[in-house]
Design a protein around this motif. Structure first.
Motif, PDB file in Angstrom:
ATOM      1  N   UNK A 160       0.830  -1.204   0.000  1.00  0.00           N
ATOM      2  CA  UNK A 160       0.000   0.000   0.000  1.00  0.00           C
ATOM      3  C   UNK A 160       0.869   1.260   0.000  1.00  0.00           C
ATOM      4  N   UNK A 161       1.841   1.296   0.904  1.00  0.00           N
ATOM      5  CA  UNK A 161       2.692   2.474   1.022  1.00  0.00           C
ATOM      6  C   UNK A 161       3.484   2.705  -0.251  1.00  0.00           C
ATOM      7  N   UNK A 162       4.000   1.642  -0.818  1.00  0.00           N
ATOM      8  CA  UNK A 162       4.847   1.766  -2.001  1.00  0.00           C
ATOM      9  C   UNK A 162       4.042   2.250  -3.211  1.00  0.00           C
ATOM     10  N   UNK A 163       2.839   1.742  -3.371  1.00  0.00           N
ATOM     11  CA  UNK A 163       1.994   2.227  -4.462  1.00  0.00           C
ATOM     12  C   UNK A 163       1.608   3.675  -4.200  1.00  0.00           C
ATOM     13  N   UNK A 164       1.448   4.038  -2.944  1.00  0.00           N
ATOM     14  CA  UNK A 164       1.215   5.436  -2.599  1.00  0.00           C
ATOM     15  C   UNK A 164       2.354   6.333  -3.055  1.00  0.00           C
TER      16      UNK A 164
ATOM     17  N   UNK B 109       4.377  10.393  -6.922  1.00  0.00           N
ATOM     18  CA  UNK B 109       5.421  10.762  -7.879  1.00  0.00           C
ATOM     19  C   UNK B 109       4.873  11.049  -9.265  1.00  0.00           C
ATOM     20  N   UNK B 110       3.609  10.671  -9.530  1.00  0.00           N
ATOM     21  CA  UNK B 110       3.015  10.889 -10.845  1.00  0.00           C
ATOM     22  C   UNK B 110       3.065   9.699 -11.768  1.00  0.00           C
ATOM     23  N   UNK B 111       3.507   8.537 -11.257  1.00  0.00           N
ATOM     24  CA  UNK B 111       3.648   7.370 -12.125  1.00  0.00           C
ATOM     25  C   UNK B 111       2.310   6.913 -12.695  1.00  0.00           C
ATOM     26  N   UNK B 112       1.218   7.178 -11.997  1.00  0.00           N
ATOM     27  CA  UNK B 112      -0.109   6.801 -12.504  1.00  0.00           C
ATOM     28  C   UNK B 112      -0.464   7.568 -13.776  1.00  0.00           C
ATOM     29  N   UNK B 113       0.275   8.650 -14.060  1.00  0.00           N
ATOM     30  CA  UNK B 113       0.031   9.425 -15.273  1.00  0.00           C
ATOM     31  C   UNK B 113       1.207   9.418 -16.222  1.00  0.00           C
ATOM     32  N   UNK B 114       2.024   8.369 -16.157  1.00  0.00           N
ATOM     33  CA  UNK B 114       3.241   8.356 -16.971  1.00  0.00           C
ATOM     34  C   UNK B 114       2.926   8.389 -18.465  1.00  0.00           C
ATOM     35  N   UNK B 115       1.800   7.829 -18.884  1.00  0.00           N
ATOM     36  CA  UNK B 115       1.413   7.844 -20.306  1.00  0.00           C
ATOM     37  C   UNK B 115       0.565   9.067 -20.667  1.00  0.00           C
TER      38      UNK B 115
ATOM     39  N   UNK C  45      -3.047  11.772 -13.762  1.00  0.00           N
ATOM     40  CA  UNK C  45      -1.828  12.517 -13.505  1.00  0.00           C
ATOM     41  C   UNK C  45      -1.732  12.966 -12.048  1.00  0.00           C
ATOM     42  N   UNK C  46      -2.884  13.138 -11.399  1.00  0.00           N
ATOM     43  CA  UNK C  46      -2.889  13.586 -10.001  1.00  0.00           C
ATOM     44  C   UNK C  46      -2.799  12.426  -9.019  1.00  0.00           C
ATOM     45  N   UNK C  47      -2.785  11.184  -9.532  1.00  0.00           N
ATOM     46  CA  UNK C  47      -2.547  10.045  -8.650  1.00  0.00           C
ATOM     47  C   UNK C  47      -3.704   9.095  -8.447  1.00  0.00           C
ATOM     48  N   UNK C  48      -4.840   9.311  -9.119  1.00  0.00           N
ATOM     49  CA  UNK C  48      -5.952   8.373  -8.946  1.00  0.00           C
ATOM     50  C   UNK C  48      -5.652   7.081  -9.698  1.00  0.00           C
ATOM     51  N   UNK C  49      -6.026   5.969  -9.072  1.00  0.00           N
ATOM     52  CA  UNK C  49      -5.663   4.642  -9.570  1.00  0.00           C
ATOM     53  C   UNK C  49      -6.922   3.831  -9.867  1.00  0.00           C
ATOM     54  N   UNK C  50      -6.861   3.056 -10.942  1.00  0.00           N
ATOM     55  CA  UNK C  50      -7.981   2.206 -11.357  1.00  0.00           C
ATOM     56  C   UNK C  50      -7.566   0.736 -11.256  1.00  0.00           C
ATOM     57  N   UNK C  51      -8.391  -0.065 -10.582  1.00  0.00           N
ATOM     58  CA  UNK C  51      -8.180  -1.505 -10.543  1.00  0.00           C
ATOM     59  C   UNK C  51      -9.048  -2.191 -11.578  1.00  0.00           C
ATOM     60  N   UNK C  52      -9.184  -3.508 -11.486  1.00  0.00           N
ATOM     61  CA  UNK C  52     -10.030  -4.196 -12.463  1.00  0.00           C
ATOM     62  C   UNK C  52     -10.776  -5.342 -11.812  1.00  0.00           C
ATOM     63  N   UNK C  53     -11.888  -5.700 -12.413  1.00  0.00           N
ATOM     64  CA  UNK C  53     -12.701  -6.817 -11.928  1.00  0.00           C
ATOM     65  C   UNK C  53     -13.414  -7.408 -13.135  1.00  0.00           C
TER      66      UNK C  53
END
Length: 401
Positions: free
Chosen positions: A32-36, A41-47, A107-115
């Motif tokens: 959890x902390x590491x993904x935080x 850092x902005x990695x969720x918006x790297x593309x 880009x602001x850090x929101x993350x999407x999972x999948x189901x």
């Protein structure tokens, strides 16, 4: 931005993630902390294009970063797999205020999972998860498994059937008691990806967050698979790193070896060199396949999209077929270089093999070479959508014919 700048931005975060990866493995602590840190850092918006706050990375650049991240901790890039696919979907969507909003969210850090996957007695290709109309919007009810990364995410990209029977993708907020995500994955490898069960109990879904599944970006299966292949390439790099460290610092040597110190034994050094070659080749294969995905992203006409989709799928299958072998060989050869002491549970060097074997079991590699051969010899289209479930009874299959 260029890869040098991307690497300079994210390598310090990857190094922090690597520092505690062994202990997290031993204690089964989800990252959890590491993904935080990656969100911050902005990695969720790297593309995401730079005008929307992202890095504007190409797909080859993204996959090069994923190999580096997987070498630090292979669980983390696999946990981001659903997010990376949803970002790609929004990148490929027509220009709109909604598309721009989502790109800025990423880009602001929101993350999407999948189901997506359902287990048990579900019929092959069927989906029991349902959307129900609720005024102008919907609710979603169902149970999913293998919902990798969703336990870390603000949103879940879920497959379901709409009230009219259409297969759709529904984006569900996790900020509700109607969504429960459990860490109940029981596999012997990749145990920290959050690949457990997600339950939707009439969770709210906004109408604008529902899209026909058939309209998703064309090369989605090749991207989903290549993320796993990048994870395997990263595992091979991690095996190389551990082999180098363990051999360089090993005090004991064998009486029937070839040198007074293991670090100078030519046979041991050959093993380390071969592990390194396997890791190098695995990454090179991933990056070559990523070039085909980039062409699919850039395709504009229907003809270009159809051709590039096919090439991306075949490239991903080729990469999976060979990198699965390379990563497993690297993880196994590590023990040839070190001897029995390498089996210490405190070192957990077996994690490389367990993780590589687990990743290689997804979308089984056993089928990939046949698909490639059928395409080359018979011009057969590769499958672009995979399903798993209980097949029809033989009598029902005969009736269907």
């Amino acid at each position: 931005m260029g890869y040098a700048a991307l690497a300079a931005k994210y390598r310090p975060v990857f190094a922090r993630i690597a520092e505690g990866s062994l202990q997290r493995e031993l204690d089964r602590v989800l990252p959890f902390e590491q993904i935080g840190w990656l969100k911050q850092s902005g990695f969720t918006g790297v593309r995401v294009p730079r005008e929307f706050g992202g890095d504007g990375a190409s797909l080859p650049e993204l996959f090069r970063l994923l190999v580096e991240l997987a070498a630090a901790d292979p669980h983390v890039p696999q946990a981001l797999r659903g997010h990376l696919a949803f970002v790609e979907d929004r990148l490929c969507a027509p220009a709109s205020s909604e598309r721009e909003e989502w790109l800025r969210r990423f880009a602001s850090g929101e993350l999407v999972g999948n189901a997506v996957t359902e287990i048990g007695s579900v019929a092959l290709g069927d989906t029991t998860t349902r959307l129900t109309a609720a005024g102008d919007d919907f609710t979603i009810t169902g149970r999913k498994y293998y919902s990798t990364g969703s336990i870390f995410a603000e949103w879940i990209d879920a497959s379901a059937l709409a009230p009219d029977g259409t297969e759709v993708a529904a984006l569900v907020s996790t900020a509700t008691d109607a969504v429960t995500v459990s860490d109940d994955w029981t596999g012997f490898g990749q145990r920290l990806t959050g690949s457990g069960t997600t339950v939707f109990d009439a969770a709210p879904v906004r109408a604008e967050h529902v899209h026909p599944f058939a309209e998703r970006f064309s090369y989605q299966t090749s991207l989903y698979q290549l993320v796993l292949v990048a994870v395997q390439a990263g595992i091979a790099r991690a095996a190389e790193s551990d082999a180098v460290h363990q051999v360089a610092t090993r005090a004991r040597s064998f009486s029937h070896g070839n040198a007074a110190q293991t670090r100078h034994d030519p046979q041991v050094l050959e093993i380390v060199g071969r592990i390194s070659a396997d890791a190098f080749a695995a990454e090179a294969v991933v990056l070559r396949a990523a070039e085909e995905l980039q062409l699919a992203y850039e395709a504009r006409t229907p003809e270009e999209r159809a051709a590039s989709r096919r090439e991306a799928e075949i490239a991903s299958a080729r990469a999976q077929a060979i990198v699965a072998e390379l990563s497993l060989r690297a993880a196994t050869s590590l023990f040839d270089a070190l001897g029995a002491s390498a089996t210490s549970t405190g070192l957990a060097l077996d994690r490389h093999w367990r993780n590589a074997r687990t990743v290689g079991s997804h979308n089984p590699v056993a089928f990939k070479a046949r698909i490639i051969g059928d395409h080359l010899v018979n011009d057969a289209e590769p499958p672009y959508e995979w399903a798993i479930g209980v097949p029809p009874a033989p009598d029902a299959q005969k009736s269907a014919r």
